[in-house]
Design an enzyme around this catalytic site. Sequence first.
Site, mmCIF file in Angstrom:
data_model
loop_
_atom_site.group_PDB
_atom_site.id
_atom_site.type_symbol
_atom_site.label_atom_id
_atom_site.label_comp_id
_atom_site.label_asym_id
_atom_site.label_seq_id
_atom_site.Cartn_x
_atom_site.Cartn_y
_atom_site.Cartn_z
ATOM 1 N N GLY A 1 0.821 -1.206 0.000
ATOM 2 C CA GLY A 1 0.000 0.000 0.000
ATOM 3 C C GLY A 1 0.851 1.251 0.000
ATOM 4 C CB VAL B 1 -1.318 2.952 5.089
ATOM 5 C CG1 VAL B 1 -1.913 1.770 5.842
ATOM 6 C CG2 VAL B 1 -2.425 3.923 4.684
ATOM 7 N N GLY B 2 1.842 2.518 5.591
ATOM 8 C CA GLY B 2 2.941 1.635 5.973
ATOM 9 C C GLY B 2 3.616 2.074 7.260
ATOM 10 C CD GLU C 1 5.144 -3.162 -3.468
ATOM 11 O OE1 GLU C 1 5.535 -1.992 -3.687
ATOM 12 O OE2 GLU C 1 4.113 -3.645 -3.939
#
Length: 595
Positions: free
Chosen positions: A275, A279-280, A297
């Site tokens: 994503g 958000v990671g 990723e």
Amino acid sequence: MAFWWPLLVLGFAFAICRFLLMLIPPNVPSIDVDASDVLDDGSQTKENSFIYIPRRGKAAQTDRVQCYEPATMKYLGFFPALTPDEVKEHVTQARKAQKIWAKSSFKQRRQFLRILLKYIIEHQELICETSSRDTGKTMVDASLGEIMTTCEKITWLLAEGERWLKPEYRSFGRSMLHKRSKVEFHPLGVIGAIVSWNYPFHNIFNPMLAAVFSGNGVVIKVSEHASWSGCFYFRIIQAALAAVGAPENLVHVITGFAETGEALVSSVDKIIFVGSPGVGKMIMKNAANNLTPVTLELGGKDAFIVCEDVDVPHVAQIAVRAVLQSSGQNCAGAERFYVHRDVYSSFVAQVVKIVKSVCVGPPLAGKYDMGAICLQEHAERLQSLVNDALDKGAEIVGRGSFGNLGEDAVDQFFPPTVIVNVNHTMKLMQEEAFGPIMPIMKFSSDEEAIKLANDTRYGLGCAVFSGSQRRAKEIASQIHCGVAAINDFASTYMCQSLPFGGVKDSGFGRFAGVEGLRACCLVKSVVEDRWWPYIKTKIPKPIQYPVAENCFEFQESLVEALYGLNVWDRLRALVNVLKILSEQNSSTSNVRRNQ
């Protein structure tokens, strides 16, 4: 000749037998998967075929994930947004099943893969159409990005998966000549995966295949923008697992929003996320509470470099495909194009010619080259990036055309757009666009191209084209990214023996390949006696408790005997080691006699 002749005959006979065995089809059972509710056969009633009008802006999250076709805005249905307690229950069920599956044989796991592969090959149209309806991509793009990549991963696991999960023996070093050293790969437990919407079929199967083949359970949270297709694909996995007698609840697909994903992160033994960088970072923060390992990723801003010694028409075709793949929903998308000034004009002309022939429309309503944009309001964001570039001096030199768009879905389409006179002050050259925009910038030297390619906070991949393969490799080797294609684009992902992932804001860790498979494992180092029970580890007398007066002299000589750079110094030190041991043994013997 008399000696070699029998060996040649045996070798030839072995090759013939192997060839004949290949002609015997494997015994792979077929599975039945209910697809009655995903087939668009025109029989839907008025109640379940209305046009869905989502709220604009950031709407409050509800207890339902609403699903619709982005190309037509036709309503598809809804799925529950799971609560944290419901997520934990799914993980608990997967954990119980995993304890059984961890003892399964590789033969059983390979049969699971073969059943999946057989179903995929026989139902390509169904899988692609489901992906197309849920994300807006064309059937061809679905086949390239969903079917081929998944089949490639399965065939690689069938051929090499067991090999890379078996214990791997390593060198034992100079001080451990009497030992065997190895690395063992054990299942971690339950793998959690939070995956994006751009490839709904492959993004589910990719982590699931690696996790299950390595003996894990897996719980996958699908994107709220691709839940409808994801829940159908889950049925395929369930049917294949049941066919090989796998325990129930080994694999779960869950739906929901941010709260659902947060609960998954805190419940599993490892998390894989595909994503955005924003958000990671939140996932990393939540995973830190339990020190849960993560693979991220994230976004990409891949450079596509074209040197002056290329076949321009050929590379132009690849360039357009690279940016338009899956309706601009690129997984590792080319978003920055750097072209040598000597071929800049001819390259732009070729690209514009191709792009102007591209027709955009509902992918299942006719022969269209490109489909819809999956995300609501994403077309507006793409236009804002274009507007920012235009305000700073860029120029649009070519755009694709629209086909027959339904009036309810006009905002879901964006024409492929070629832009020149761009520079790195523009947001279009710095922010991930995730759309069918081709900004083309010229360069004068290889050094300049490398500098431009590295001027980004992302580092996922790159593609370099040159008539000299050596030159292309030299340029690619200096670009700070995780994957590189030489005279091609995204070919690295079709080689499933290779790891996939990036650096910087593109994340870290790898999936795919040996590295991705073993990343689903507890990696355990093991040392054992080579000739047990005849030769065992025994602590030398000088360093046994209580230690001898010359214990450090002994240890000093032992180190030099093992690791000294000069062979004569090592021999001298070895003699001293033996001398100390002999004196120590004599001293011990005298003490015993006196007693």
